[in-house]
Structure formats: structure tokens, C-alpha cells
Design a protein around this motif. Structure first.
Motif, PDB file in Angstrom:
ATOM      1  N   MET A 159      73.940  14.478  25.835  1.00 23.28           N
ATOM      2  CA  MET A 159      73.825  14.797  27.258  1.00 23.28           C
ATOM      3  C   MET A 159      73.308  16.224  27.451  1.00 23.28           C
ATOM      4  N   TYR A 160      73.885  17.182  26.727  1.00 20.88           N
ATOM      5  CA  TYR A 160      73.453  18.573  26.869  1.00 20.88           C
ATOM      6  C   TYR A 160      72.033  18.763  26.327  1.00 20.88           C
ATOM      7  N   PHE A 161      71.694  18.074  25.232  1.00 22.42           N
ATOM      8  CA  PHE A 161      70.368  18.211  24.650  1.00 22.42           C
ATOM      9  C   PHE A 161      69.300  17.677  25.596  1.00 22.42           C
ATOM     10  N   THR A 162      69.657  16.654  26.359  1.00 20.60           N
ATOM     11  CA  THR A 162      68.711  16.063  27.310  1.00 20.60           C
ATOM     12  C   THR A 162      68.609  16.878  28.593  1.00 20.60           C
ATOM     13  N   ASN A 163      69.749  17.338  29.104  1.00 17.39           N
ATOM     14  CA  ASN A 163      69.774  17.947  30.434  1.00 17.39           C
ATOM     15  C   ASN A 163      69.814  19.464  30.461  1.00 17.39           C
ATOM     16  N   MET A 164      70.247  20.087  29.370  1.00 16.91           N
ATOM     17  CA  MET A 164      70.344  21.546  29.331  1.00 16.91           C
ATOM     18  C   MET A 164      69.760  22.080  28.031  1.00 16.91           C
ATOM     19  N   LYS A 165      68.617  21.541  27.670  1.00 18.24           N
ATOM     20  CA  LYS A 165      68.013  21.824  26.371  1.00 18.24           C
ATOM     21  C   LYS A 165      67.695  23.304  26.185  1.00 18.24           C
ATOM     22  N   SER A 166      67.188  23.959  27.223  1.00 17.81           N
ATOM     23  CA  SER A 166      66.806  25.366  27.071  1.00 17.81           C
ATOM     24  C   SER A 166      68.021  26.246  26.820  1.00 17.81           C
ATOM     25  N   LEU A 167      69.128  26.001  27.529  1.00 17.24           N
ATOM     26  CA  LEU A 167      70.352  26.776  27.294  1.00 17.24           C
ATOM     27  C   LEU A 167      70.885  26.533  25.893  1.00 17.24           C
ATOM     28  N   LEU A 168      70.914  25.272  25.489  1.00 19.29           N
ATOM     29  CA  LEU A 168      71.426  24.917  24.168  1.00 19.29           C
ATOM     30  C   LEU A 168      70.554  25.518  23.071  1.00 19.29           C
ATOM     31  N   ALA A 169      69.245  25.461  23.263  1.00 18.84           N
ATOM     32  CA  ALA A 169      68.322  25.983  22.250  1.00 18.84           C
ATOM     33  C   ALA A 169      68.518  27.472  22.030  1.00 18.84           C
ATOM     34  N   GLU A 170      68.766  28.229  23.097  1.00 24.23           N
ATOM     35  CA  GLU A 170      68.975  29.673  22.946  1.00 24.23           C
ATOM     36  C   GLU A 170      70.241  29.969  22.157  1.00 24.23           C
ATOM     37  N   MET A 171      71.279  29.131  22.313  1.00 26.65           N
ATOM     38  CA  MET A 171      72.490  29.308  21.510  1.00 26.65           C
ATOM     39  C   MET A 171      72.195  29.036  20.035  1.00 26.65           C
ATOM     40  N   LEU A 172      71.493  27.929  19.800  1.00 27.33           N
ATOM     41  CA  LEU A 172      71.254  27.481  18.426  1.00 27.33           C
ATOM     42  C   LEU A 172      70.323  28.413  17.659  1.00 27.33           C
ATOM     43  N   ARG A 173      69.341  28.971  18.356  1.00 21.93           N
ATOM     44  CA  ARG A 173      68.239  29.675  17.701  1.00 21.93           C
ATOM     45  C   ARG A 173      68.702  30.847  16.831  1.00 21.93           C
ATOM     46  N   LYS A 174      69.727  31.570  17.252  1.00 13.81           N
ATOM     47  CA  LYS A 174      70.159  32.764  16.519  1.00 13.81           C
ATOM     48  C   LYS A 174      71.477  32.563  15.766  1.00 13.81           C
ATOM     49  N   SER A 175      71.923  31.320  15.659  1.00 13.33           N
ATOM     50  CA  SER A 175      73.207  31.055  15.009  1.00 13.33           C
ATOM     51  C   SER A 175      73.042  30.831  13.512  1.00 13.33           C
ATOM     52  N   GLU A 176      73.878  31.484  12.735  1.00 16.33           N
ATOM     53  CA  GLU A 176      73.883  31.253  11.289  1.00 16.33           C
ATOM     54  C   GLU A 176      74.629  29.974  10.941  1.00 16.33           C
ATOM     55  N   MET A 177      75.600  29.620  11.784  1.00 15.31           N
ATOM     56  CA  MET A 177      76.399  28.422  11.543  1.00 15.31           C
ATOM     57  C   MET A 177      76.511  27.628  12.839  1.00 15.31           C
ATOM     58  N   ILE A 178      76.368  26.311  12.732  1.00 16.86           N
ATOM     59  CA  ILE A 178      76.504  25.419  13.882  1.00 16.86           C
ATOM     60  C   ILE A 178      77.516  24.348  13.503  1.00 16.86           C
ATOM     61  N   ILE A 179      78.575  24.261  14.279  1.00 13.80           N
ATOM     62  CA  ILE A 179      79.655  23.320  13.981  1.00 13.80           C
ATOM     63  C   ILE A 179      79.695  22.250  15.072  1.00 13.80           C
ATOM     64  N   MET A 180      79.391  21.014  14.687  1.00 14.04           N
ATOM     65  CA  MET A 180      79.518  19.898  15.620  1.00 14.04           C
ATOM     66  C   MET A 180      80.799  19.146  15.276  1.00 14.04           C
ATOM     67  N   ASN A 181      81.770  19.217  16.175  1.00 15.83           N
ATOM     68  CA  ASN A 181      83.057  18.576  15.937  1.00 15.83           C
ATOM     69  C   ASN A 181      83.185  17.293  16.759  1.00 15.83           C
ATOM     70  N   ARG A 182      84.294  16.601  16.620  1.00 17.60           N
ATOM     71  CA  ARG A 182      84.585  15.374  17.380  1.00 17.60           C
ATOM     72  C   ARG A 182      83.493  14.327  17.177  1.00 17.60           C
ATOM     73  N   CYS A 183      83.148  14.110  15.924  1.00 14.61           N
ATOM     74  CA  CYS A 183      82.070  13.180  15.584  1.00 14.61           C
ATOM     75  C   CYS A 183      82.574  11.813  15.122  1.00 14.61           C
ATOM     76  N   ASP A 184      83.808  11.482  15.436  1.00 14.25           N
ATOM     77  CA  ASP A 184      84.368  10.194  15.022  1.00 14.25           C
ATOM     78  C   ASP A 184      83.534   9.040  15.571  1.00 14.25           C
ATOM     79  N   GLY A 185      83.184   8.101  14.686  1.00 10.19           N
ATOM     80  CA  GLY A 185      82.439   6.921  15.100  1.00 10.19           C
ATOM     81  C   GLY A 185      80.979   7.176  15.409  1.00 10.19           C
ATOM     82  N   MET A 186      80.451   8.360  15.028  1.00  6.36           N
ATOM     83  CA  MET A 186      79.073   8.729  15.378  1.00  6.36           C
ATOM     84  C   MET A 186      78.182   8.875  14.146  1.00  6.36           C
ATOM     85  N   GLU A 187      78.615   8.370  13.004  1.00  4.39           N
ATOM     86  CA  GLU A 187      77.899   8.604  11.755  1.00  4.39           C
ATOM     87  C   GLU A 187      76.426   8.191  11.831  1.00  4.39           C
ATOM     88  N   SER A 188      76.121   7.112  12.513  1.00  3.53           N
ATOM     89  CA  SER A 188      74.744   6.625  12.578  1.00  3.53           C
ATOM     90  C   SER A 188      73.825   7.533  13.389  1.00  3.53           C
TER      91      SER A 188
END
Length: 310
Positions: A119-148
Motif C-alpha cells: 500500500m505504501y509503495f503504491t501510494n506513498m512511493k516518494s516518501l518511502l524511497a527517501e527513507m530507503l535510499r540512505k538506509s544501511e539496514m532495512i527491516i521488514m517485519n510482520r511477514c507471516d504468510g507472505m513468503e511468496s
């Protein structure tokens, strides 16, 4: 220089849990104070026990216009901390973040709730991208049932920040996100043939799973890039990619050894067949993937010159 740790993420992305874990580490329980600057009040509060044990003082900055060097320097003068953690507001554009000149960012981490990433990647991509761009580590949590879905999420993130360490977690712990069967090509073929989609996937997967590719042969259509001061006999075959939006482009390619490199023209199109090696390359300043061309021929530009990860 005061060491600063920036923790990014939208509300309820797990920032407070990560910071609580961080404060429990030995480094944050040594001599000196830790100043924790909150830019929003999340659902998880910091307990007095954690704050006291880690000698942490909390200050709240609720308005984006107040997050500016003069205000931050006043907080520094008030508390005289040995280190600073900033829990940044995900709705504030990280591109506009300004810190005092003597604050040194030691690490930037982005926390993501896996269940809301799409949802955020689709609707708030520019904000999310600025966070990601300078991060050394990115932690995606709560991924239960999302392996595919995780392999695709990983490619989306790597397209924005190729160097970041990406960690996926479910309720049981860390998840391995990229499986060979998820790849849009046969990694065990005599020659790995890459179309537009395959090229982007291959480029990203090489960053994390180099062992899959060393010694393999790959073929793809590429644009020639000849960087200034590049060593003789080398060029970079690659593709322009849209990593976030139409205004956010990057050239994705690895160094390629080719005896005829000097005769190639900047931005001409070629069909490349090359063996993938892992070796020291001066421009990398370290070991990394280097292609050794075994066949190269001139080619026509593709109908779509720009590949997309979105």
C-alpha cells in the motif's frame, strides 16, 4: 562529532520495538547519556526501566518545521548526550532532514510493516524511497504468510538502494526471501538468457546471492557506458531503470572486461555474452562481480529502453 542513529518508518512499522531492542545492547548501556528524539508518539511507549538502564532522555518534536538544526542544538546543550537516536516521522520527507554539522550519522535504519508495504509503495512511493535510499539496514517485519511476495518486495527495495542489508522477519524470526524457483530465468541453464524483466531481477539477485552465478554465462541486450578514468579494456554494459518514479532513474550494470572496449561508443547498444567472475576491481575498491565478455555484437535499441521495477 556526536554519533547519531536515524530510525525511519511509517507509524506502527516497528520503530519503537527496534529502538527498545537497541537500547538494551551493551553499547547503549555504557557511560554517557543517550538522547532519544521522538518525531511522533507511537503505540509502543518506552518503559521507565529501559530508559533508566540505558541512561536515555526522551524529547518530543511534533512539528516538522521544528526539526531543524537550531532546535536540535538546543536539545544537545540541554542534555549533553554522548549519542543520539532520532525516531523520525515517516510522513516527513527524509530528503528535507537537516542536522547540525557536527552530528555524524553512524547508521540509518528503516522499519517496514510487511503487511502494509504494498500500500505504501503504491501510494506513498516518494516518501518511502527517501527513507530507503540512505538506509544501511532495512527491516521488514510482520511477514507471516507472505513468503511468496517477499522476493518481489526485495527487488523493489534493492532497485532503490542496492547496498542496503534487507532483513525479513515473521513471528518466528528471520526469513530467507529469494528462492531460485522465484527467478524468471533458469539459473542452471548453459547460458542464462535475460529479457527486460530478467535483467533487473538478475542484477539485484547478484548483489545478495553471488554464489549462484560465479562461473555461469549470461547473455543480454545492453547499453554501453564508458565511465571516465575507467581502466583500458573495460566498460559497463547495462540498462537504465526506473527505481521509484519517472524522475528517479539509475544505470544498472557491472564492469565487463572486453578486449575491444576502446572501439565501443558511449550509449551504443550491444548484445553481450559473458562469463561471471568474482574478483578485485579497482573502481569497486574491493572484490565484486566482473563480467568477462566471450561474445559481443552490435544491436538495435529495444522498443522500451528503460526497464522498471515498479
Amino acid at each position: 562529532m556526536i554519533p547519531v542513529y536515524i530510525i525511519n518508518g511509517f507509524l506502527d512499522s516497528g520503530k519503537s520495538e527496534f529502538i527498545t531492542y537497541t537500547l538494551a545492547q551493551p553499547y547503549f548501556q555504557t557511560r554517557g547519556k543517550t538522547l532519544l528524539i521522538l518525531c511522533e508518539e507511537g503505540e509502543v511507549a518506552y518503559t521507565e526501566e529501559v530508559l533508566k538502564k540505558s541512561r536515555t532522555i526522551v524529547e518530543l518534536i511534533e512539528e516538522e518545521e521544528d526539526f531543524q538544526p537550531a532546535t536540535l542544538i538546543e536539545l544537545e546543550k540541554k542534555h549533553k548526550p554522548s549519542r543520539i537516536i532520532v525516531e523520525y516521522n515517516g510522513m516527513w520527507n527524509a530528503k528535507n532532514m537537516k542536522l547540525p554539522w557536527h552530528w555524524k550519522v553512524e547508521q540509518q535504519v528503516t522499519c517496514i510493516d510487511g503487511s502494509t508495504f504494498s500500500m505504501y509503495f503504491t501510494n506513498m512511493k516518494s516518501l518511502l524511497a527517501e527513507m530507503l535510499r540512505k538506509s544501511e539496514m532495512i527491516i521488514m517485519n510482520r511477514c507471516d504468510g507472505m513468503e511468496s511476495e517477499l522476493a518481489n518486495y526485495k527487488r523493489n527495495i534493492k532497485a532503490i538502494n542496492q547496498q542496503a542489508e534487507i532483513i525479513f522477519e515473521d513471528s518466528k524470526g528471520e526469513i530467507n526471501a529469494t528462492l531460485e524457483e522465484d527467478l524468471p530465468y533458469d539459473v542452471n541453464a548453459d547460458i542464462i538468457s535475460l529479457d527486460d524483466t530478467g535483467y533487473g531481477v538478475w542484477y539485484i539477485d547478484m548483489l545478495d546471492n553471488m554464489e549462484r552465478y560465479v562461473g555461469k554465462t549470461v547473455e543480454f541486450l545492453a547499453m554501453v557506458l564508458k565511465p571516465e578514468k575507467f581502466p583500458k579494456g573495460y566498460f559497463v554494459p547495462g540498462r537504465m531503470a526506473m527505481t521509484c518514479c519517472a524522475d528517479d532513474m539509475a544505470f544498472l550494470g557491472y564492469a565487463c572486461k572486453y578486449d575491444g572496449a576502446e572501439a565501443l561508443s558511449q550509449k551504443e547498444w550491444v548484445q553481450v555474452t559473458a562469463t561471471i567472475c568474482w574478483e578485485y576491481f579497482e573502481d569497486y575498491k574491493s572484490e565484486g562481480p566482473v563480467l568477462h565478455a566471450v561474445k559481443l555484437s552490435k544491436a538495435k535499441a529495444p522498443k522500451e529502453e528503460i526497464i522498471s521495477f515498479v
